[in-house]
Design a protein around this motif. Structure first.
Motif, PDB file in Angstrom:
ATOM      1  N   THR A   1      -9.821   7.382   5.395  1.00  0.00           N
ATOM      2  CA  THR A   1      -9.974   6.366   6.246  1.00  0.00           C
ATOM      3  C   THR A   1     -11.261   6.000   6.502  1.00  0.00           C
ATOM      4  N   ASN A   2     -11.525   4.860   7.263  1.00  0.00           N
ATOM      5  CA  ASN A   2     -12.708   4.223   7.719  1.00  0.00           C
ATOM      6  C   ASN A   2     -12.866   4.241   9.186  1.00  0.00           C
ATOM      7  N   ASN A   3     -13.911   4.740   9.930  1.00  0.00           N
ATOM      8  CA  ASN A   3     -13.851   4.737  11.376  1.00  0.00           C
ATOM      9  C   ASN A   3     -14.456   3.396  11.932  1.00  0.00           C
ATOM     10  N   ARG A   4     -13.879   2.405  12.013  1.00  0.00           N
ATOM     11  CA  ARG A   4     -14.283   0.914  12.359  1.00  0.00           C
ATOM     12  C   ARG A   4     -13.466   0.073  13.166  1.00  0.00           C
ATOM     13  N   GLU A   5     -13.651  -0.915  13.918  1.00  0.00           N
ATOM     14  CA  GLU A   5     -12.597  -1.562  14.565  1.00  0.00           C
ATOM     15  C   GLU A   5     -11.595  -2.478  13.467  1.00  0.00           C
ATOM     16  N   VAL A   6     -10.680  -2.738  13.953  1.00  0.00           N
ATOM     17  CA  VAL A   6      -9.739  -3.307  12.642  1.00  0.00           C
ATOM     18  C   VAL A   6     -10.410  -4.710  12.381  1.00  0.00           C
ATOM     19  N   ASP A   7     -10.940  -5.361  13.200  1.00  0.00           N
ATOM     20  CA  ASP A   7     -11.283  -6.721  12.380  1.00  0.00           C
ATOM     21  C   ASP A   7     -12.468  -6.462  11.355  1.00  0.00           C
TER      22      ASP A   7
ATOM     23  N   THR B   1       0.541  -5.278   9.859  1.00  0.00           N
ATOM     24  CA  THR B   1       0.518  -3.870   9.670  1.00  0.00           C
ATOM     25  C   THR B   1      -0.264  -3.263  10.402  1.00  0.00           C
ATOM     26  N   PHE B   2      -1.587  -3.579  10.870  1.00  0.00           N
ATOM     27  CA  PHE B   2      -2.481  -2.794  11.506  1.00  0.00           C
ATOM     28  C   PHE B   2      -2.147  -2.760  13.026  1.00  0.00           C
ATOM     29  N   SER B   3      -1.459  -3.726  13.552  1.00  0.00           N
ATOM     30  CA  SER B   3      -1.158  -4.003  14.982  1.00  0.00           C
ATOM     31  C   SER B   3       0.084  -2.796  15.219  1.00  0.00           C
ATOM     32  N   GLN B   4       0.693  -2.301  14.191  1.00  0.00           N
ATOM     33  CA  GLN B   4       1.698  -1.022  14.215  1.00  0.00           C
ATOM     34  C   GLN B   4       1.078   0.229  14.065  1.00  0.00           C
TER      35      GLN B   4
ATOM     36  N   ASN C   1      -9.008   0.949   0.950  1.00  0.00           N
ATOM     37  CA  ASN C   1      -7.640   1.007   0.208  1.00  0.00           C
ATOM     38  C   ASN C   1      -6.808   2.080   0.572  1.00  0.00           C
ATOM     39  N   ILE C   2      -7.156   3.092   0.984  1.00  0.00           N
ATOM     40  CA  ILE C   2      -6.224   4.314   1.163  1.00  0.00           C
ATOM     41  C   ILE C   2      -5.852   3.703   2.929  1.00  0.00           C
ATOM     42  N   THR C   3      -6.810   3.361   3.408  1.00  0.00           N
ATOM     43  CA  THR C   3      -6.022   2.868   4.721  1.00  0.00           C
ATOM     44  C   THR C   3      -4.740   1.921   4.635  1.00  0.00           C
ATOM     45  N   ALA C   4      -5.242   0.920   3.890  1.00  0.00           N
ATOM     46  CA  ALA C   4      -3.998  -0.059   3.528  1.00  0.00           C
ATOM     47  C   ALA C   4      -2.734   0.438   3.204  1.00  0.00           C
ATOM     48  N   ALA C   5      -2.914   1.560   2.005  1.00  0.00           N
ATOM     49  CA  ALA C   5      -1.803   2.172   1.572  1.00  0.00           C
ATOM     50  C   ALA C   5      -1.045   2.861   2.471  1.00  0.00           C
ATOM     51  N   PHE C   6      -1.709   3.752   3.349  1.00  0.00           N
ATOM     52  CA  PHE C   6      -0.893   4.458   4.637  1.00  0.00           C
ATOM     53  C   PHE C   6      -0.520   3.683   5.370  1.00  0.00           C
ATOM     54  N   CYS C   7      -1.289   2.501   5.892  1.00  0.00           N
ATOM     55  CA  CYS C   7      -0.479   1.852   6.978  1.00  0.00           C
ATOM     56  C   CYS C   7       0.725   0.683   6.499  1.00  0.00           C
ATOM     57  N   THR C   8       0.633   0.247   5.313  1.00  0.00           N
ATOM     58  CA  THR C   8       1.506  -0.655   4.631  1.00  0.00           C
ATOM     59  C   THR C   8       3.036   0.525   4.446  1.00  0.00           C
ATOM     60  N   GLY C   9       2.582   1.800   3.874  1.00  0.00           N
ATOM     61  CA  GLY C   9       3.565   2.818   3.904  1.00  0.00           C
ATOM     62  C   GLY C   9       4.241   2.952   5.056  1.00  0.00           C
ATOM     63  N   HIS C  10       3.452   3.259   6.318  1.00  0.00           N
ATOM     64  CA  HIS C  10       4.144   3.515   7.434  1.00  0.00           C
ATOM     65  C   HIS C  10       4.925   2.328   7.852  1.00  0.00           C
ATOM     66  N   SER C  11       4.450   1.119   7.821  1.00  0.00           N
ATOM     67  CA  SER C  11       5.023  -0.045   8.066  1.00  0.00           C
ATOM     68  C   SER C  11       6.678  -0.205   7.478  1.00  0.00           C
ATOM     69  N   ALA C  12       6.603  -0.020   6.212  1.00  0.00           N
ATOM     70  CA  ALA C  12       7.615  -0.218   5.372  1.00  0.00           C
ATOM     71  C   ALA C  12       8.709   1.000   5.655  1.00  0.00           C
ATOM     72  N   GLY C  13       8.220   2.290   5.865  1.00  0.00           N
ATOM     73  CA  GLY C  13       9.039   3.470   6.104  1.00  0.00           C
ATOM     74  C   GLY C  13       9.608   3.195   7.554  1.00  0.00           C
ATOM     75  N   SER C  14       9.014   2.774   8.555  1.00  0.00           N
ATOM     76  CA  SER C  14       9.715   2.785   9.652  1.00  0.00           C
ATOM     77  C   SER C  14      10.609   1.485   9.869  1.00  0.00           C
ATOM     78  N   HIS C  15      10.558   0.202   9.229  1.00  0.00           N
ATOM     79  CA  HIS C  15      11.356  -0.759   9.394  1.00  0.00           C
ATOM     80  C   HIS C  15      12.603  -0.523   8.293  1.00  0.00           C
ATOM     81  N   ALA C  16      12.289  -0.016   7.149  1.00  0.00           N
ATOM     82  CA  ALA C  16      13.477   0.365   6.400  1.00  0.00           C
ATOM     83  C   ALA C  16      14.440   1.430   7.077  1.00  0.00           C
ATOM     84  N   ALA C  17      13.782   2.285   8.016  1.00  0.00           N
ATOM     85  CA  ALA C  17      14.895   3.336   8.579  1.00  0.00           C
ATOM     86  C   ALA C  17      15.531   2.574   9.759  1.00  0.00           C
TER      87      ALA C  17
END
Length: 422
Positions: free
Chosen positions: A54-60, A76-79, A397-413
């Protein structure tokens, strides 16, 4: 192997493993289907085998580094965001370290450390694995997902998450399966193009390998359109290769180059070797250096640039062997111009299969940004490179992948839990 689950995840890469973990943590019985015999094949290759997680910087700022529809990720990033990724790995006992430009790596410098942590977490949460298995169809009744068909058998669940990756590095399993599966249930795919890709040029000096192997630090590379208007510019490192230019500055320009190439035959990039210095200041520095030298222009300016690049520039202007005292004012100005804005014609990038990231993908208008659920088929979710989001290299890109994955998994459950109650 049992047939019925709450959530089925298709594709065991970055976003898929995180989706399976998030779903299982939220109480779902999860089946992970992976076409390879091991997880995270592409993840193992990232960051030169060290895995820039990932990358260590503010969300914006994070979103500014995701030029391909990054704003879609605000919800996604708010979650779940880059700080949550770091916290997740800390909980798994994986120490991370920060390098230049905020890039985060495992202290071990091994991608395998990251993949193993994800696999061990899935195992601890009792995720069921179906390896060496390809999904051929998403099963649905009317507008509700009911499961998937594989080449061997069918599995059933009210929620299916597609995380099959893009079309880059097909040897890792990213062969576009997810696009085909999504299209079959009515989704649209925006045009796919290579991003984070080296730039190819047929310029004579590239073909002759004149500058091959020269690397430049902190140059500015600007993409201009046919009207010479700036499209994008990046101040980073650059490498001349046998086919064109590479390195972070070139990679970051590639998606913009490909989008321009849809409308025009060639694209020009301008190389500025002195981005911190204005033209007037550079002219003054060159003049002062030459005025105090009795050497040739080439020997007087030897400290300005790598020798082969300086020689090449001077050859272009026929100044190589000229004595410093004889150089005219307009020749100095021509030097400044070539130092500050050397044009390179780009014909194409490497093909999508050899690029780092796929641009384009499942149309975001058909995805709920809060949940990553399809607006076309209830119970179908998407995450990772499959969707029309792409960022620069550097962990984005990995950050986007981890975070969209987490969002999809949480809401699917969460949605699957309503089915198990009914």
């Amino acid at each position: 192997m049992k047939k019925n689950y709450d959530v089925i995840v298709v594709g065991g890469g970055t976003s898929g493993m995180m989706a399976a973990i998030a779903a299982a943590q939220n109480g779902a019985q999860v089946l992970m289907i992976e076409k390879n015999k091991r997880f995270g094949k592409k993840l193992l290759m990232t960051g030169g085998g060290r895995c820039n997680v990932t990358n260590n910087r503010e969300v914006d700022d994070l979103i500014r580094h995701i030029p391909g529809n990054g704003k879609f990720l605000y919800s996604t990033f708010s979650q779940f965001n880059n700080y949550d990724i770091m916290a997740f790995f800390a909980e798994q006992g994986v120490a991370l370290k920060e390098e230049d430009h905020g890039r985060m790596f495992p202290v071990t410098n091994k991608s395998l450390t990251i993949v193993n942590a994800l696999v061990e977490r899935m195992q601890a949460l009792n995720v069921t694995f179906a390896m060496n298995t390809s999904v051929t169809k998403v099963i649905h009744e009317k507008q509700q997902v009911t499961g998937v068909e594989t080449e061997f058998e069918s599995f059933y669940a009210p929620c299916v998450i597609l995380t099959t990756g893009g079309r880059t590095y097909p040897s890792t399993g990213s062969t576009g399966d997810g696009y085909r599966l999504a299209k079959r249930v009515g989704h649209h795919i925006t045009p796919l193009y290579a991003t984070e890709s080296p730039l190819l040029s047929k310029e004579a000096f590239i073909q002759a390998k004149t500058l091959q192997g020269i690397s430049l630090q902190d140059i500015l590379l600007t993409v201009v359109d046919e009207k010479n208007k700036e499209v994008t510019a990046h101040k980073m490192d650059l490498l001349f290769t046998h086919f064109g230019i590479s390195g972070p500055a070139a990679l970051r320009c590639s998606s913009f180059v490909n989008q321009l190439l849809e409308k025009q035959e060639k694209v020009t990039v301008l190389l500025d070797c002195f981005p911190e210095m204005g033209e007037a200041a550079l002219l003054a520095k060159i003049s002062e250096t030459l005025n105090h030298s009795k050497k040739s222009v080439k020997n007087a300016l030897h400290a300005f640039l790598p020798e082969r690049l300086l020689t090449f520039y001077l050859d272009q202007l026929h100044l190589t062997d000229l004595p410093s005292q004889q150089i005219l004012e307009n020749q100095k100005e021509a030097l400044v111009a070539i130092f500050k804005a050397f044009p390179i014609q780009i014909d194409q990038t490497l093909p999508i299969e050899k690029s780092f990231v796929t641009g384009g993908g499942i149309d975001l208008k058909e995805i709920n940004p809060k949940t990553m659920e399809s607006k076309i088929l209830s119970g179908l979710f998407f995450a990772g490179e499959l969707i029309d989001v792409n960022g620069y290299t550097g962990g984005f890109n990995i950050t986007a992948a981890f975070c969209t994955g987490h969002s999809a998994g949480s809401h699917a459950a969460e949605i699957a839990s309503y089915f198990s109650m009914s």
